[in-house]
Design a protein around this motif. Structure first.
Motif: not given
Length: 364
Positions: A72-86
């Motif tokens: 299923s979907e995997i949402i990756g985030y960088s260290d400068i992104e807000d994972p809670f917003e994603l």
């Protein structure tokens, strides 16, 4: 994994929960087969009643999640992104109104909980732990096979530790030899910090190995476990180095008798309390009741401590597929500490003892 998520979704529908957002390494692994320790970064799995679940993780771990079999979907985030917003954006594409969200209240820290409240202000938050404990408590055949392998390697670890005993060696030196031998067998992770306690140190149930040297007449207590493909083992054995006195032997014999009685008592339908009391009564009647300060055992699986808890007050009945420890002990300060621990699995008839290293008193 799909079946496990389906069972969680059935519970969510019944309880009218729109999303379960789980953040513990163990429960994410249970539902996805993806095992990761993200350190300070957010790792989570979001499950919905009908909509596609997704994993949110550091971008650097996306390939590992795919390689673990997550489709299923995997949402990756960088260290400068807000994972809670994603998380908020992706969840909002699946569900328009969140009235109830399940989280692991015992795992989620206050800061992250406050962030979830900020993003989902109209939602009530309920605990997911009880349902997940219920699901994880019963092991299937694949899980049992992995635990058996972990137990076999734990047996080998004790064997290596006993072989390493020599007068003047320190507890930590023997810990190092145990873990070295297990590394050569392909073990990459212990279930918990390996414990080797000599002499009076064994009278501390959760003692910490140090520079104490082993001397003739000491009990040496080994408590260790390994992880095999995400599943743990946990064994304790106590051996004598040289001749021991009658008091030490009495303590050992009492613990062995208590442990044997508890294993014989354990079977489908038996309350956990009765298994605990089978051992505890023997120790109490021998005059050592106050020196047995902990529960008889605990569940075992992805975590080294799971449900059920084998205590004298837990009336939950044993069910086929449960795996737990049976580990009575007597700890007399200034004299000796003895614990004997096995991992057992509940079968149609009685239990299978998964740890096989001998329990009869060994004098090295």
């Amino acid at each position: 994994m799909t079946n496990r998520i389906s069972k969680l979704q059935d519970w969510m529908k019944k309880e009218q929960i729109q999303m379960a957002f789980l953040t513990s390494t163990e429960n994410i692994f249970y539902l996805s087969n993806f095992y990761s320790d993200p350190h300070e970064r957010l790792l989570g799995i979001a499950v919905f009643q009908e909509e596609e679940p997704f994993i949110i993780c550091p971008a650097m771990e996306m390939e590992e999640a795919k390689n673990a079999g997550w489709t299923s979907e995997i949402i990756g985030y960088s260290d400068i992104e807000d994972p809670f917003e994603l998380l908020f954006q992706s969840a909002g594409k699946r569900v328009k109104k969140f009235e109830k969200i399940a989280v692991e209240k015992e795992h989620l820290n206050v800061s992250r909980f406050e962030t979830l409240i900020k993003h989902f202000p109209e939602a009530a938050f309920v605990s997911a732990e009880e349902k997940l404990r219920e699901l994880r408590m019963i092991k299937n055949e694949k899980e049992l096979a992995l635990i058996r392998k972990a137990c076999s390697l734990a047996d080998y670890g004790v064997k290596a530790g006993v072989a390493a005993i020599k007068e003047g060696k320190t507890e930590l030196e023997i810990v190092a030899e145990i873990e070295y031998e297990l590394k050569k067998k392909g073990v990459s992770q212990m279930s918990f910090s390996t414990m080797v306690l000599a002499g009076k140190n064994g009278a501390s149930p959760h003692g910490v190995p140090g520079q104490t040297k082993i001397n003739k007449g000491d009990f040496v207590l080994f408590d260790l476990g390994v992880v095999v493909e995400g599943y743990c083992s946990d064994i304790t054995r106590t051996v004598a180095f040289g001749d021991i006195d009658e008091k030490q032997k009495e303590i050992y014999d009492t613990v062995l008798k208590a442990q044997t009685a508890a294993i014989e008592k354990a079977k489908q339908g038996m309350p956990c309390s009765e298994v605990d009391l089978a051992a505890r009564t023997i120790i109490q009647q021998s005059g050592y009741g106050k020196y047995f300060p902990h529960r008889l055992g605990h569940g075992l699986g992805i975590s080294v401590h799971e449900f059920p808890s084998i205590t004298e007050t837990n009336n939950l009945s044993l069910t086929k597929g449960m795996v737990f420890t049976i580990e009575p002990g007597i700890y007399v300060p200034g004299i000796a500490g003895v614990r004997i621990e096995d991992d057992v699995a509940v079968l149609d008839e009685g239990v299978e003892v998964l740890t096989k290293y001998p329990k009869e008193l060994q004098v090295i």
